[in-house]
Design a protein around this motif. Structure first.
Motif, PDB file in Angstrom:
ATOM      1  N   ALA B  65      14.943  31.631  -0.178  1.00  0.00           N
ATOM      2  CA  ALA B  65      14.783  30.174  -0.205  1.00  0.00           C
ATOM      3  C   ALA B  65      15.079  29.700  -1.611  1.00  0.00           C
ATOM      4  O   ALA B  65      14.817  30.409  -2.593  1.00  0.00           O
ATOM      5  CB  ALA B  65      13.374  29.773   0.215  1.00  0.00           C
ATOM      6  N   GLU B  66      15.628  28.513  -1.701  1.00  0.00           N
ATOM      7  CA  GLU B  66      15.972  27.960  -2.993  1.00  0.00           C
ATOM      8  C   GLU B  66      15.255  26.647  -3.219  1.00  0.00           C
ATOM      9  O   GLU B  66      15.324  25.721  -2.398  1.00  0.00           O
ATOM     10  CB  GLU B  66      17.474  27.743  -3.117  1.00  0.00           C
ATOM     11  N   PHE B  67      14.550  26.577  -4.327  1.00  0.00           N
ATOM     12  CA  PHE B  67      13.861  25.362  -4.725  1.00  0.00           C
ATOM     13  C   PHE B  67      14.868  24.424  -5.369  1.00  0.00           C
ATOM     14  O   PHE B  67      15.517  24.779  -6.355  1.00  0.00           O
ATOM     15  CB  PHE B  67      12.738  25.696  -5.707  1.00  0.00           C
ATOM     16  N   ASN B  68      15.008  23.226  -4.804  1.00  0.00           N
ATOM     17  CA  ASN B  68      15.916  22.226  -5.349  1.00  0.00           C
ATOM     18  C   ASN B  68      15.106  20.988  -5.676  1.00  0.00           C
ATOM     19  O   ASN B  68      14.745  20.205  -4.778  1.00  0.00           O
ATOM     20  CB  ASN B  68      17.030  21.912  -4.347  1.00  0.00           C
ATOM     21  N   LYS B  69      14.800  20.831  -6.955  1.00  0.00           N
ATOM     22  CA  LYS B  69      13.910  19.742  -7.358  1.00  0.00           C
ATOM     23  C   LYS B  69      14.556  18.380  -7.148  1.00  0.00           C
ATOM     24  O   LYS B  69      13.888  17.438  -6.709  1.00  0.00           O
ATOM     25  CB  LYS B  69      13.514  19.920  -8.829  1.00  0.00           C
ATOM     26  N   SER B  70      15.828  18.264  -7.424  1.00  0.00           N
ATOM     27  CA  SER B  70      16.486  16.962  -7.304  1.00  0.00           C
ATOM     28  C   SER B  70      16.549  16.493  -5.852  1.00  0.00           C
ATOM     29  O   SER B  70      16.468  15.301  -5.563  1.00  0.00           O
ATOM     30  CB  SER B  70      17.890  17.023  -7.901  1.00  0.00           C
ATOM     31  N   GLN B  71      16.678  17.442  -4.931  1.00  0.00           N
ATOM     32  CA  GLN B  71      16.724  17.083  -3.515  1.00  0.00           C
ATOM     33  C   GLN B  71      15.384  17.290  -2.832  1.00  0.00           C
ATOM     34  O   GLN B  71      15.287  17.083  -1.614  1.00  0.00           O
ATOM     35  CB  GLN B  71      17.813  17.907  -2.811  1.00  0.00           C
ATOM     36  N   THR B  72      14.394  17.675  -3.573  1.00  0.00           N
ATOM     37  CA  THR B  72      13.045  17.961  -3.051  1.00  0.00           C
ATOM     38  C   THR B  72      13.131  18.793  -1.772  1.00  0.00           C
ATOM     39  O   THR B  72      12.570  18.442  -0.734  1.00  0.00           O
ATOM     40  CB  THR B  72      12.226  16.677  -2.817  1.00  0.00           C
ATOM     41  N   SER B  73      13.845  19.902  -1.884  1.00  0.00           N
ATOM     42  CA  SER B  73      14.027  20.756  -0.718  1.00  0.00           C
ATOM     43  C   SER B  73      13.668  22.203  -1.042  1.00  0.00           C
ATOM     44  O   SER B  73      13.658  22.620  -2.211  1.00  0.00           O
ATOM     45  CB  SER B  73      15.467  20.695  -0.212  1.00  0.00           C
ATOM     46  N   PHE B  74      13.398  22.934   0.007  1.00  0.00           N
ATOM     47  CA  PHE B  74      13.070  24.369  -0.119  1.00  0.00           C
ATOM     48  C   PHE B  74      13.528  25.033   1.177  1.00  0.00           C
ATOM     49  O   PHE B  74      12.751  25.545   1.961  1.00  0.00           O
ATOM     50  CB  PHE B  74      11.565  24.547  -0.354  1.00  0.00           C
ATOM     51  N   HIS B  75      14.810  25.034   1.408  1.00  0.00           N
ATOM     52  CA  HIS B  75      15.383  25.553   2.654  1.00  0.00           C
ATOM     53  C   HIS B  75      15.336  27.078   2.703  1.00  0.00           C
ATOM     54  O   HIS B  75      15.552  27.752   1.695  1.00  0.00           O
ATOM     55  CB  HIS B  75      16.820  25.093   2.823  1.00  0.00           C
ATOM     56  N   LEU B  76      15.094  27.588   3.881  1.00  0.00           N
ATOM     57  CA  LEU B  76      15.005  29.042   4.110  1.00  0.00           C
ATOM     58  C   LEU B  76      16.291  29.528   4.762  1.00  0.00           C
ATOM     59  O   LEU B  76      16.765  28.924   5.724  1.00  0.00           O
ATOM     60  CB  LEU B  76      13.809  29.345   5.028  1.00  0.00           C
ATOM     61  N   ARG B  77      16.830  30.632   4.247  1.00  0.00           N
ATOM     62  CA  ARG B  77      18.095  31.133   4.761  1.00  0.00           C
ATOM     63  C   ARG B  77      18.022  32.634   4.985  1.00  0.00           C
ATOM     64  O   ARG B  77      17.267  33.343   4.326  1.00  0.00           O
ATOM     65  CB  ARG B  77      19.237  30.852   3.782  1.00  0.00           C
ATOM     66  N   LYS B  78      18.857  33.087   5.928  1.00  0.00           N
ATOM     67  CA  LYS B  78      19.062  34.515   6.106  1.00  0.00           C
ATOM     68  C   LYS B  78      20.506  34.707   6.543  1.00  0.00           C
ATOM     69  O   LYS B  78      20.963  34.024   7.469  1.00  0.00           O
ATOM     70  CB  LYS B  78      18.096  35.114   7.138  1.00  0.00           C
ATOM     71  N   PRO B  79      21.254  35.592   5.911  1.00  0.00           N
ATOM     72  CA  PRO B  79      22.675  35.739   6.214  1.00  0.00           C
ATOM     73  C   PRO B  79      22.959  36.375   7.570  1.00  0.00           C
ATOM     74  O   PRO B  79      24.020  36.139   8.152  1.00  0.00           O
ATOM     75  CB  PRO B  79      23.198  36.613   5.078  1.00  0.00           C
TER      76      PRO B  79
END
Lengths: 115, 114
Positions: B65-79
């Motif tokens: 997961a990547e914390f994106n402060k500008s977009q206020t997001s924390f999306h979870l990913r798996k390849p």
């Protein structure tokens, strides 16, 4: 390592009855929480406790009572059960002080049906 | 007050395909972010967390997961997902000085199709 245990796992009762859900943790965690899980609402905090004899309301406390006389136990009582309290209830605990950076450890839940 | 929005209630995906579960939060203070996973008839288990430092965090079973402060997001990913990843995933936020109180999203059910 017993962790956190909830009892009973399943309970059926009738409206107006009192029911108590038990929660026991073996880690000596300071904080303990009660949540209810309902479709479309995720988890909602009912009550929490920062230490023995310290409890406070969460988001949906009405109709519930808690106590915490010992660090390891945090029972939740429905004083007069209503159908709207049919839900899955989760107890959780976490160590640490007032910082919010500690993950919570959950029990396996109590599925409560009120007829 | 803080809040968490999980935009998808259900995500079906074929086995070995990539997946992204979306999470956005709102808070006026610095936050801590978590992803929890719930398997049937079980409680939630911590999958990964962002507290500070590197904005990309990983779990032991291949999620990130990547914390994106500008977009206020924390999306979870798996390849590449596996059948065993079928579960419900909850995004959660807490904040410094928040007395351990956590706000959870409503959850996203990931269904992996063989």
């Amino acid at each position: 390592d017993a962790g956190i245990t909830q009892s009973p796992r399943y309970k059926i009762t009738e409206t107006g009855r009192q029911v108590t859900l038990m929660c026991h943790q073996t880690w000596s965690h300071s904080y303990m929480f009660w949540y209810r899980q309902d479709l479309g609402h995720g988890l909602r905090l009912i009550y929490y406790s920062a230490a023995a004899d310290i409890t406070d309301k969460g988001e949906v406390p009405d109709g519930y009572v808690v106590s915490r006389s010992k660090t390891e136990n945090f029972p939740l009582t429905l004083e007069s059960a209503t159908r709207s309290q049919t839900s899955v209830y989760f107890c959780a605990s976490t160590r640490g002080q007032d910082e919010g950076n500690q993950p919570q450890h959950f029990g396996d839940g109590t599925r409560l049906s009120i007829l | 007050a803080q809040s968490v929005t999980q935009l998808d209630s259900q995500v079906p995906v074929f086995e070995e395909a990539p997946v992204e579960l979306r999470c956005n939060y709102s808070s006026s203070v610095s936050v801590y972010l978590f992803w929890y996973v719930q398997y049937p008839n079980q409680g939630l288990q911590l999958l990964l967390k962002y507290l500070s430092g590197s904005t990309l965090v990983e779990s032991i079973n291949g999620f990130e997961a990547e914390f994106n402060k500008s977009q206020t997001s924390f999306h979870l990913r798996k390849p590449s997902v596996h059948i065993s990843d079928t579960a419900e995933y909850f995004c959660a936020v807490s904040y410094s000085g928040g007395y351990q109180k956590v706000t959870f999203g409503i959850g996203t059910k990931l269904q992996v199709i063989p």
